[in-house]
Scaffold this active site. Structure first.
Site, short mmCIF file in Angstrom:
data_model
loop_
_atom_site.label_atom_id
_atom_site.label_comp_id
_atom_site.label_asym_id
_atom_site.label_seq_id
_atom_site.Cartn_x
_atom_site.Cartn_y
_atom_site.Cartn_z
N PRO A 183 9.02 11.07 60.74
CA PRO A 183 7.58 11.77 60.50
C PRO A 183 6.99 11.14 60.92
O PRO A 183 5.48 11.03 60.21
CB PRO A 183 7.61 12.36 58.70
CG PRO A 183 8.37 11.45 59.10
CD PRO A 183 9.45 10.72 59.57
N CYS A 184 6.63 11.04 62.48
CA CYS A 184 5.05 10.58 62.57
C CYS A 184 4.11 11.21 62.41
O CYS A 184 2.58 10.15 62.74
CB CYS A 184 5.19 9.83 63.81
SG CYS A 184 5.76 11.35 65.41
#
Length: 217
Positions: A183-184
């Site tokens: 989850p950047c």
């Protein structure tokens, strides 16, 4: 995708576009999501472990989602890429030796549907991203950010033991090949600005709004 996911598409789209301006919607998202990963009593998650990618022609498929079509890439056993189409940066070209294989991504697709439906907060998948040792360290650290929380590039650099490497962390973030699942989108600037996102800031905003809404439900 399922009918339930289609309904989420409408909901997320309305959330992202219903604000008077893009700036107002962005502020709403940022106000709702604390900057720290341990706020509200939450503890950082254990990192997901990556596996070495297997040799052989890449498998791929394209699935629909509330943030548009997603290109899934893997080696037949592990997922090595999830790219937002059509305009995300760093989307690989499908080579002549690539194999279209929808069935091998059934579990990935199922878990994505649950995520977009607000029913899943953690993914349980085999991941095999290709990158440098430093990039893989950054991507692994991303998986410790809890659902619905945000952190900063500087905080990630500190966590990696390289407090002066926030720019390098940001660059590695931008090259994350497995968006959403790694989850950047949960990393923002220390000022609270959403900053860049390979899939586009509108997609980053949608993902954060989705998680904010699911946490509040």
């Amino acid at each position: 995708m399922s009918t339930a996911t289609a309904t989420v598409t409408d909901t997320v789209t309305e959330t992202a576009t219903g604000a008077a301006t893009a700036g107002a919607a962005t502020a709403l998202v940022q106000d709702a999501l604390p900057m720290t990963v341990d706020g509200g009593g939450d503890r950082a998650w254990d990192p997901m472990e990556f596996v070495p990618p297997l040799d052989g022609p890449p498998r791929h498929t394209v699935v629909g989602s509330p943030v548009g079509e997603l290109l899934l890439v893997g080696d037949g056993e592990a997922l090595s890429g999830l790219f937002m189409l059509p305009d995300a940066k760093y989307v690989p070209e499908i080579g002549g030796d690539w194999v279209r294989d929808d069935a091998v991504f059934d579990e990935v697709t199922r878990q994505l549907e649950e995520y977009f439906g607000g029913e899943r907060r953690e993914f349980d998948l085999r991941l095999a991203p290709r990158g440098t040792d430093f990039q893989r360290r950054v991507w692994r650290e991303l998986t410790t950010i809890p659902y619905g929380r945000t952190t900063s590039y500087g905080a990630m650099a500190d966590a990696l033991g390289s407090p002066t490497a926030s720019r390098a962390v940001g660059a590695a973030n931008g090259r994350n090949p497995i968006s959403i699942i790694v989850p950047c989108h949960r990393v923002i600037a220390s000022t609270g600005a959403l900053t860049g996102y390979a899939g586009g800031l509108d997609k980053k905003q949608q993902l954060l709004a989705l998680e904010r809404g699911s946490r509040a439900a």
